[in-house]
Design a protein around this motif. Structure first.
Motif, PDB file in Angstrom:
ATOM      1  N   VAL A  75      -5.513  -5.062   8.990  1.00 31.53           N
ATOM      2  CA  VAL A  75      -5.681  -6.095   7.972  1.00 31.53           C
ATOM      3  C   VAL A  75      -6.398  -5.562   6.726  1.00 31.53           C
ATOM      4  CG1 VAL A  75      -7.861  -7.088   8.761  1.00 31.53           C
ATOM      5  CG2 VAL A  75      -6.165  -8.565   7.727  1.00 31.53           C
ATOM      6  N   SER A  76      -7.154  -4.478   6.867  1.00 35.49           N
ATOM      7  CA  SER A  76      -7.850  -3.905   5.709  1.00 35.49           C
ATOM      8  C   SER A  76      -6.883  -3.202   4.761  1.00 35.49           C
ATOM      9  CB  SER A  76      -8.924  -2.917   6.160  1.00 35.49           C
ATOM     10  OG  SER A  76      -8.321  -1.792   6.766  1.00 35.49           O
ATOM     11  N   ASN A  77      -5.650  -2.974   5.200  1.00 35.31           N
ATOM     12  CA  ASN A  77      -4.655  -2.315   4.361  1.00 35.31           C
ATOM     13  C   ASN A  77      -3.815  -3.293   3.544  1.00 35.31           C
ATOM     14  OD1 ASN A  77      -5.518   0.103   5.393  1.00 35.31           O
ATOM     15  ND2 ASN A  77      -3.951   0.170   6.966  1.00 35.31           N
ATOM     16  N   VAL A  78      -4.125  -4.591   3.625  1.00 37.38           N
ATOM     17  CA  VAL A  78      -3.416  -5.597   2.837  1.00 37.38           C
ATOM     18  C   VAL A  78      -4.406  -6.486   2.094  1.00 37.38           C
ATOM     19  CG1 VAL A  78      -1.402  -5.658   4.364  1.00 37.38           C
ATOM     20  CG2 VAL A  78      -3.256  -7.251   4.750  1.00 37.38           C
ATOM     21  N   MET A  79      -3.939  -7.048   0.968  1.00 40.53           N
ATOM     22  CA  MET A  79      -4.724  -8.019   0.202  1.00 40.53           C
ATOM     23  C   MET A  79      -3.858  -9.231  -0.067  1.00 40.53           C
ATOM     24  SD  MET A  79      -6.742  -5.870  -2.709  1.00 40.53           S
ATOM     25  CE  MET A  79      -7.899  -7.089  -3.262  1.00 40.53           C
ATOM     26  N   ALA A  80      -4.471 -10.401  -0.122  1.00 40.39           N
ATOM     27  CA  ALA A  80      -3.742 -11.623  -0.444  1.00 40.39           C
ATOM     28  C   ALA A  80      -3.168 -11.496  -1.851  1.00 40.39           C
ATOM     29  CB  ALA A  80      -4.677 -12.820  -0.353  1.00 40.39           C
ATOM     30  N   TYR A  81      -1.922 -11.967  -2.034  1.00 40.12           N
ATOM     31  CA  TYR A  81      -1.227 -11.821  -3.313  1.00 40.12           C
ATOM     32  C   TYR A  81      -1.072 -13.186  -3.962  1.00 40.12           C
ATOM     33  CZ  TYR A  81       2.259 -10.289  -6.714  1.00 40.12           C
ATOM     34  OH  TYR A  81       2.927  -9.998  -7.877  1.00 40.12           O
TER      35      TYR A  81
END
Length: 107
Positions: free
Chosen positions: A65-71
């Motif tokens: 989950v640390s490899n994605v950010m909310a867009y």
């Protein structure tokens, strides 16, 4: 975990960096998510009664989950997620997720 199923996210590291897609499954205990079209691997299947031919399938694997950010689709930017307490007319309080960059509520 601040990312939920159905959220649009942007991959921020790795081979799929920059990809914007939807989260299809979340594993909170492992802090991992499956993102549509990201981290696709080929899996060899042994012949079985359900699949008599066997074969090779493409499958999406979880990423941390640390490899994605909310867009944020409106701002067209990735943002961190925060929480705010909202109060309605009756005085009931609800906790909502918001984008840190714009302050907009996550739907």
């Amino acid at each position: 975990m601040k990312i939920k199923k159905g959220d649009k996210v942007q991959v921020i590291t790795g081979a799929y960096k920059g990809t914007v897609a939807e989260v299809t499954k979340v594993f909170p205990k492992e802090n991992k998510v499956i993102v549509e079209g990201v981290n696709v691997v080929k899996k060899h299947l042994k012949p079985s009664q359900a699949n008599p031919d066997g074969g090779i399938i493409e499958k999406e694997m979880p990423i941390h989950v640390s490899n994605v950010m909310a867009y944020d689709s409106k701002a067209k930017k990735a943002s961190r997620v925060g929480f705010e307490i909202k109060e309605d007319k009756k005085g009931n309080q609800t906790k909502v997720r918001v984008y840190k960059k714009t302050g907009a509520e996550i739907k």
